[in-house]
Design an enzyme around this catalytic site. Structure first.
Site, short mmCIF file in Angstrom:
data_model
loop_
_atom_site.label_atom_id
_atom_site.label_comp_id
_atom_site.label_asym_id
_atom_site.label_seq_id
_atom_site.Cartn_x
_atom_site.Cartn_y
_atom_site.Cartn_z
N ASP A 33 -77.18 104.67 -38.19
CA ASP A 33 -77.74 105.98 -37.27
C ASP A 33 -77.49 106.88 -39.42
OD1 ASP A 33 -79.15 105.07 -35.26
OD2 ASP A 33 -76.94 105.80 -34.54
N CYS B 267 -65.56 117.17 -29.13
CA CYS B 267 -65.55 116.72 -31.02
C CYS B 267 -66.40 118.02 -31.71
CB CYS B 267 -65.69 115.60 -30.34
SG CYS B 267 -65.61 114.81 -32.31
N CYS C 74 -65.22 106.87 -28.51
CA CYS C 74 -64.63 106.18 -29.52
C CYS C 74 -63.58 106.06 -29.56
CB CYS C 74 -64.90 107.35 -31.07
SG CYS C 74 -63.74 109.05 -30.87
#
Length: 368
Positions: free
Chosen positions: A21, A109, A206
């Site tokens: 992406d 984030c 993540c």
């Protein structure tokens, strides 16, 4: 494809994760004549290196991003944000669980790291925009009133994670994939000869990718800090004990005492008494909830207003009415009862494809 870019061709910094992406986002911008710079954030501290890091945020991701940037012909840099990420995202993640809430670190984030701290650095490079591989649409009307909308690919839409960005942050954001479906993105990568075109993607958070959340939390929390306590049924009767409230979220079924003659679910978590309260599936159905820390992208939010609300990223939107309250709070009344509303999660309000704004779900009853 109908991709709308700013008319001015300027310098753009693209956050590259080593996946398809973000790589295609960089490629599209370069083809459009932008001066593209690829960057990858290093977000692990030395203390994390003893753990097995996954591809999405470890050294392998940096190497992949660097190689892909070279393949499409743009410079690439690594920026070390490990300490800041630990402070603003991981500490938040742990503190929310300690308070019996379910955190959403991706929202934090985006707000604090990718479009906060990072922007303050790259604008000194002469960059006018930060681009990402998010599936969302940012319409640039002007710097004071950009609009955030759902992506063309509704199955991939990530506008939910961007609701807390300020108008200034949104005005400096480019999202080339917002106008594409995932299959189109992979096709672009394949046509360009990028090996990443069929790379498997991770949908985990993540910094805990491929790992159990409970294991990660236990690695981070001081062993001397005990959040153990009772497990209570709907009458207040103790039916078991637990080793820490951070192991539980509202709506959870696993890890609860058996032998009760019916399935049990976590219906509330009390951080003061350290009690995990359980009950039936029906006890999780709510007709309304309260939301704090309201952030509105669209101006002139009327009360009461009919909207659709997403209560978690992987939940469908539901029809509701919002009523504005004092001190940055609002009430959400659902047209039909909703299951498993978790304090700490984001409630994001939509009107059609447009994100109006949102906030953070409070524990019921709300604080006055």
């Amino acid at each position: 494809m109908n991709i709308l870019f700013p008319k001015k061709r300027c310098r753009v910094v693209v956050g590259m994760s080593g996946g398809v992406d973000s790589t295609v986002a960089a490629l599209l911008l370069k083809k459009e004549g932008f001066d593209v710079i690829g960057i990858t954030l290093k977000i692990w501290t030395d203390s994390c290196m003893s753990r097995s890091l996954e591809k999405c945020c470890g050294p392998e991701a940096i190497n992949d991003a660097r190689n892909l940037a070279a393949q499409i012909g743009i410079p690439h840099y690594t920026i070390d944000e490990a300490d800041f990420f630990e402070k603003e995202v991981i500490h938040y993640f742990l503190d929310e669980y300690r308070q019996g809430r379910t955190p959403n670190p991706c929202v934090k984030c985006n707000e604090k790291v990718k479009f906060g701290r990072l922007w303050s650095k790259v604008r000194s490079w002469g960059a006018e925009y930060i681009a990402t591989g998010h599936y969302a649409v940012v319409e640039h009307q002007d710097t004071t009133s950009p609009r955030l909308k759902k992506a063309k690919d509704k199955t991939r839409d990530q506008s939910y994670f961007l609701f807390s960005l300020s108008p200034i942050q949104l005005s400096r954001m480019l999202t080339p994939l917002g106008y594409l479906e995932k299959k189109e993105v992979r096709a672009i990568a394949k046509e360009a000869g990028l090996s990443v075109w069929n790379k498997e993607e991770s949908r985990d958070i993540c910094f805990v990718a491929g790992k159990n959340y409970k294991d990660f939390i236990e690695e981070k929390i001081d062993p001397k800090e005990s959040n153990a306590g009772p497990i209570l049924d709907e009458t207040g009767r103790v039916i078991g004990v637990h080793q820490g409230i951070e192991r539980y979220t509202v709506g959870q079924r696993k890890g609860l005492p058996g032998g009760q003659g019916r399935p049990l679910y976590v219906v509330d978590i009390d951080p003061l008494s350290k009690a995990v309260k359980v009950g039936s599936w029906q006890s999780l159905l709510k007709t309304h909830c309260y939301v704090a820390g309201a952030h509105w992208i669209e101006k002139e939010i009327q009360t009461t207003r009919k909207v659709t609300v997403k209560l978690r990223y992987n939940y469908p939107e539901v029809p509701a009415f919002i009523t504005l309250l004092e001190n940055g709070r609002f009430r959400v009344d659902f047209e039909s009862p909703q299951f498993g509303i978790s304090p700490g999660q984001a409630a994001v309000c939509y009107e059609g494809d447009t994100v109006l704004g949102g906030g953070w779900i409070e524990r019921d009853p709300p604080k006055d």
